[in-house]
Design an enzyme around this catalytic site. Structure first.
Site, mmCIF file in Angstrom:
data_model
loop_
_atom_site.group_PDB
_atom_site.id
_atom_site.type_symbol
_atom_site.label_atom_id
_atom_site.label_comp_id
_atom_site.label_asym_id
_atom_site.label_seq_id
_atom_site.Cartn_x
_atom_site.Cartn_y
_atom_site.Cartn_z
ATOM 1 N N TYR A 159 5.370 5.741 -7.718
ATOM 2 C CA TYR A 159 5.784 4.408 -7.286
ATOM 3 C C TYR A 159 4.778 3.316 -7.635
ATOM 4 O O TYR A 159 4.965 2.167 -7.254
ATOM 5 C CB TYR A 159 6.112 4.433 -5.793
ATOM 6 N N HIS B 146 -5.316 2.571 6.689
ATOM 7 C CA HIS B 146 -4.312 3.148 5.787
ATOM 8 C C HIS B 146 -4.186 4.660 5.965
ATOM 9 O O HIS B 146 -4.289 5.436 5.022
ATOM 10 C CB HIS B 146 -4.620 2.794 4.336
ATOM 11 N N GLN C 64 -7.135 1.334 12.378
ATOM 12 C CA GLN C 64 -5.755 1.793 12.240
ATOM 13 C C GLN C 64 -5.583 3.284 12.518
ATOM 14 O O GLN C 64 -4.479 3.816 12.419
ATOM 15 C CB GLN C 64 -5.244 1.462 10.837
ATOM 16 N N GLU D 42 7.376 -3.223 0.118
ATOM 17 C CA GLU D 42 8.435 -2.596 -0.675
ATOM 18 C C GLU D 42 9.308 -1.686 0.187
ATOM 19 O O GLU D 42 8.849 -1.122 1.170
ATOM 20 C CB GLU D 42 7.832 -1.753 -1.803
ATOM 21 N N TYR E 74 -5.893 -9.769 -0.198
ATOM 22 C CA TYR E 74 -5.893 -10.681 0.946
ATOM 23 C C TYR E 74 -6.713 -11.934 0.658
ATOM 24 O O TYR E 74 -6.473 -12.985 1.246
ATOM 25 C CB TYR E 74 -6.445 -9.970 2.185
#
Length: 545
Positions: free
Chosen positions: A276, A172, A108, A266, A287
């Site tokens: 949060y 991430h 990523q 979200e 997963y």
């Protein structure tokens, strides 16, 4: 699409597992502004299918992972490709920009978002986030730079922020950029795959939304300024992996969406100093199907404005302010990687989500979403490029899927085997026990880090989105194609166990040795069997299609 909440509560009630087995750090202590707490609202029961009022017109192709886009004053675009290229796009033609920083282009990681300064015409600044290559320290993190564009090259580059400490994982990273009406620059960094360490610890970067002056200075009213060892650029924390960010035009508040775990995406309006909750509270699960936490709420942790179960794998977000789409104006659009459409969310006057609709269904894995200066919504699609959403003159009378999107010819073709001489693989029975055990151990680690988010820990994949590896005839009958897809990515339609999938997978940046290890692990896991033992030498012989 009917969403069955009961199944997820059953799973949540059945398991308990923390990904790293580590105790959560105590959350940062800070005075949170007094405001009415949000009550989490789950996705509505029904999502209206695409009414085919819109179609997608191709703007530019040949961009594998179009992560970010922004517009120059002349109407031309800058588009990032996660692999590390920055393109200037004008009249459908792209020119690669030089002097782009080296990026950590694995999984990523890579070249991420891009945004021009609100006063670009007077100052010329372009802002970019990317996963940095740090030669002084192993691993990588997300960094924010600004630079100017001269003669198709970046100049006057300044690093404004670099996350630390570096992390060896390759997922991430976040990341999105936005400017508010006061000229502050906001950007996001994901939890860097260390959910039990970073999001709740304000002395470490990751799992945060950040706010800076446009030159990189820390605003004096940032919530953690002066707090010992705190990362003073932090504006809010307790985030997982915010890959969508936009400014609400009515309120001026920055909104983000969280790319959740399995379930629990979200949407969050971002408030200064607010926690949060990730991963202490979440509506998602691992997963693998196991539980992340028993809690969906805790005092001092903000509830999401809205959460989605199952996950749509959101990426990219924009508020529609344009008269091009009068029926969409004032509401929100979010890209779906997993289900390959653009989601339209109708907002009430008090900023709640009232209705969900699918737009551009089947367009592909939506990576980025922005409204351009011409008022059109632009959508970056993995393996394709950038599309522009335009009203369909035929309206709801249009029924053919081919009229809904315009794709490159290659994306609709069945991937065919290239007539090459196949490598001669070592027989598993002839490989040494030590070599096999070590390869399987490495392969499992790579699979867990790189592949599990799409194909799941049990190898069963996601129906209609990601093909199964468990019992997969793609692994057993198309070995060379399997290696090629892991090594180079794939684009086109593939058939696995008799089911067709739109095959869009970005290159993973793995070495031949790592590809061999992943092939050995997936070919012998979940009941799979093979006669082959894959080696780097044989993987190296598999050429790009």
């Amino acid at each position: 699409m009917i969403i069955r909440q009961s199944l997820y509560f059953l799973i949540l009630a059945s398991f308990l597992l923390s990904s790293c087995g580590q105790k959560q750090k105590e959350v940062a202590k800070v005075k949170v502004p007094v405001e009415t707490p949000l009550t989490a609202i789950k996705t509505t029961e029904d999502i209206t299918k695409d009414q085919q009022d819109y179609k997608a017109e191709l703007v530019v192709d040949g961009i594998e992972v179009p992560w970010g886009m922004t517009w120059l004053p002349d109407g031309s675009m800058l588009v990032t490709d996660r692999s590390g290229e920055l393109y200037h796009v004008k009249d459908g033609q792209k020119t690669e920009i030089k002097n782009v920083p080296e990026v950590f282009a694995r999984n990523q990681g890579g070249l991420l978002d891009v945004m021009i300064h609100p006063n670009y015409e007077s100052n010329g600044w372009i802002y970019i986030t990317y996963s940095i290559v740090d030669k002084k320290e192993k691993g990588s993190h997300t960094a924010l730079i600004r630079a100017k564009l001269e003669n198709n090259a970046l100049t006057s580059t300044e690093k404004l922020y670099q996350g630390s400490p570096n992390v060896k994982t390759a997922h991430h990273f976040g990341s999105r950029i936005a400017f508010d009406k006061y000229g502050y620059v906001y950007f996001t960094i994901g939890d860097r795959g260390q959910r039990d360490i970073n999001p709740q610890d304000i002395t470490k970067d990751g799992g945060k939304v950040y706010r800076l002056h446009d030159d990189g200075r820390i605003p004096s009213d940032n919530p953690f300024v002066g707090q010992k060892d705190a990362k003073e650029a932090i504006y809010s924390y307790g985030h997982r992996n915010p890959q969508g960010m936009a400014v609400n035009p009515r309120t001026g508040q920055v909104w983000v969406h969280e790319h959740g775990p399995r379930g629990g995406d979200e949407i969050n309006p971002v408030t200064k100093a607010v926690n949060y909750g990730w991963p202490v509270i979440t509506y998602g699960i691992n997963y693998s199907g196991t539980k992340i936490t028993d809690e969906t709420a805790r005092d001092g942790m903000q509830q999401p404005l809205y959460y989605l179960v199952p996950s749509i794998a959101p990426s990219g977000m924009a508020f529609v302010t344009s008269d091009v789409y009068p029926e969409l104006k004032g509401h929100l659009v979010v890209g779906s990687l997993k289900f390959q459409y653009l989601e339209f969310l109708t907002l009430t006057n008090d900023e709640k989500v009232a209705k969900r609709e699918k737009l551009l269904e089947g367009i592909g894995r939506v990576r980025s979403v922005r409204q351009g200066p011409d008022g059109h919504i632009y959508v970056g699609v993995d393996g394709e490029g950038v599309f522009k959403m335009v009203p369909n003159a035929a309206g709801k009378k249009t029924s053919s899927a081919s009229n809904t999107t315009v794709k490159t010819e290659a994306s609709s073709e069945e991937i065919k085997e290239v007539p090459v001489v196949k490598p001669t693989f070592v027989k598993l029975a002839n490989a040494s026990k030590k070599d096999v055990e070590e390869s399987l151990k490495r392969g499992k680690a790579i699979y867990t880090n790189v592949c599990v988010q799409c194909h799941l820990a049990n190898g069963e994949g996601v129906p209609k989105a990601f093909p199964p590896l468990k019992g997969s005839d793609w692994l057993t009958d198309k070995v060379v194609e399997s290696i090629r897809s892991v090594k180079y990515g794939l684009k086109g339609q593939i058939t696995v166990n008799g089911v067709k999938y739109q095959g869009i997978m970005s290159p993973l940046g793995l070495s031949d040795k790592q590809v061999a290890d992943v092939m050995n692990y997936t070919s012998t896991s979940w009941g799979n069997t093979t006669e082959n033992f894959y080696t780097p030498e044989e993987v190296a012989k598999v050429e790009k299609e």
